[in-house]
Design a protein around this motif. Structure first.
Motif, PDB file in Angstrom:
ATOM      1  N   ALA A  16       0.835  -1.199   0.000  1.00 37.07           N
ATOM      2  CA  ALA A  16       0.000   0.000   0.000  1.00 37.07           C
ATOM      3  C   ALA A  16       0.867   1.245   0.000  1.00 37.07           C
ATOM      4  O   ALA A  16       0.555   2.238  -0.666  1.00 37.07           O
ATOM      5  N   ALA A  17       1.997   1.200   0.728  1.00 33.97           N
ATOM      6  CA  ALA A  17       2.876   2.363   0.789  1.00 33.97           C
ATOM      7  C   ALA A  17       3.494   2.652  -0.570  1.00 33.97           C
ATOM      8  O   ALA A  17       3.644   3.807  -0.965  1.00 33.97           O
ATOM      9  N   GLU A  19       2.147   1.848  -3.458  1.00 31.95           N
ATOM     10  CA  GLU A  19       1.148   2.215  -4.453  1.00 31.95           C
ATOM     11  C   GLU A  19       0.616   3.626  -4.279  1.00 31.95           C
ATOM     12  O   GLU A  19      -0.040   4.165  -5.149  1.00 31.95           O
ATOM     13  N   SER A  20       0.871   4.261  -3.100  1.00 30.94           N
ATOM     14  CA  SER A  20       0.304   5.590  -2.855  1.00 30.94           C
ATOM     15  C   SER A  20       0.942   6.604  -3.796  1.00 30.94           C
ATOM     16  O   SER A  20       2.088   6.489  -4.181  1.00 30.94           O
TER      17      SER A  20
END
Lengths: 204, 184
Positions: A16-17, A19-20
């Motif tokens: 998630a980090a 993809e931000s």
């Protein structure tokens, strides 16, 4: 304790980090952007202040604002209320208490048979919806624009008949007194009585 | 010996009382206690058009320790009642309560099992404000009436005496259920 709060170990957080979306402008805003923002603040100083100076200057309400009730009178001073209790029945908050009584020849308060002997509105219950006004068959009950009702006791906010009755205007006669000679309650209702007759008593 | 003996009796103390009242009423900080639709009008009163800051009251304190006026804005359910009482207990004395709107004052049109029939069942109320909801001017009118009360409040033992007298009068008063008025 359950382990709900422990992050999962399959690397979801790391993914998630990555993809931000990265933020483009991380530093402080440019001088131009800043002055644009402060310009809004600065321009406000030259705008007209919209604050109402309430206790000193009272801005009038809308003409149909629902304020304190008023019990109206016919032009000769007789009360319009006939004690029918329709307002009390219409009231969704049970704020109105009415007790009717019969008019007699030496104690007449309203044209016709009956008048409202007891009339109370509990302003702590009243929600100013105006259903009582709609229900009133003789337009005895209307609302004023008066709104300064706060008080320091519950019993002080139950308004009795003498608090609600409209004041006697010039030319009216204080009830109880007889009806205008030669008329009946229908004539009053149709607005054919436009003032007091000298035989009805001393005019205010 | 001191200045108080040269002045007429009670002069200095009443002056102190007046000064304290003046200061208290002009820096009355309300606690945010919005419960329902009345809270919207309460917020409007705090905002620019009506501007409670004119009376030194713009700071709605979220912490009861820093507030001395509770504006109970909205209907109080039985579930909310203990919370309200706790907030009131956490406020530092001297403290005042305005029951804003019909629901807080008496239950209003919600005469049912879920709603407390008047917040004065839980906390002592200083000003009752009718309306559903009251317009911001009505709230300001209630606040100004409360200011008047606060300005005339006594201090120290005098205040304790007043509270005792009020309590005695309340205990001796005829209960509302036995009041017949015109109906008897």
């Amino acid at each position: 304790m359950s382990n709900e709060l422990i992050p999962s170990k399959d690397g979801a957080l790391e993914r998630a980090a990555q993809e931000s979306i990265p933020v483009a402008n991380t530093g402080p805003a440019s001088l131009g952007k800043q002055s644009q923002g402060f310009g809004v603040t600065f321009a406000t100083m030259f705008k007209k202040v919209n604050t109402e100076q309430y206790p000193e200057e009272k801005v009038p309400t809308a003409p149909r604002f629902h304020g304190r009730h008023q019990l109206n009178r016919y032009p000769d001073g007789l009360e319009r209320c006939i004690g029918c209790e329709l307002c009390a029945w219409a009231c969704p908050a049970d704020a109105i208490y009415v007790e009717g009584a019969s008019n007699t020849e030496d104690g007449r308060f309203s044209p016709g048979e009956r008048y409202g002997r007891v009339y109370q509105i509990n302003y702590l219950r009243c929600i100013f919806c105006g259903l009582c006004i709609e229900a009133c068959p003789t337009r005895a009950l209307t609302m004023t624009n008066e709104y300064e009702l706060a008080d320091d006791g519950r019993e002080k906010l139950i308004y009795e008949k003498q608090d609600l009755l409209a004041p006697l205007m010039p030319g009216m006669v204080k009830p109880p007194h007889a009806m205008f000679p030669g008329t009946d309650d229908g004539d009053y209702y149709r607005g054919q009585v436009t003032g007091a007759h000298p035989s009805q008593g001393e005019q205010v | 010996m001191g200045i108080e003996e040269k002045l007429p009796s009670g002069f200095l103390l009443t002056t102190v009382e007046k000064l304290a009242g003046y200061m208290r009423k002009n820096a009355l900080w309300p606690a945010t206690f919005g419960l329902a639709c009345c809270a919207i009008e309460m917020m409007a009163t705090g905002a620019g058009r009506y501007d409670l800051a004119r009376f030194g009251m713009e700071v709605f304190r979220a912490s009861p320790r820093q507030a001395d006026l509770m504006i109970v804005a909205g209907r109080v359910s039985n579930k909310m009642a203990p919370v309200l009482r706790q907030i009131y207990d956490q406020m530092a004395a001297p403290k005042w309560v305005i029951a804003m709107g019909a629901c807080a004052s008496s239950g209003g049109m919600f005469n049912n099992y879920a709603i407390v029939q008047g917040v004065d069942h839980i906390v002592p109320v200083d000003i009752y404000l009718p309306g559903c909801p009251p317009r911001p001017e009505m709230l300001m009118d209630a606040i100004l009436k409360l200011h008047e009360q606060i300005g005339n409040e006594k201090l120290g033992p005098n205040r304790a005496n007043v509270i005792r007298e009020v309590e005695a009068a309340a205990l001796a008063a005829v209960p509302t259920i036995s009041m017949k008025g015109l109906l008897a």
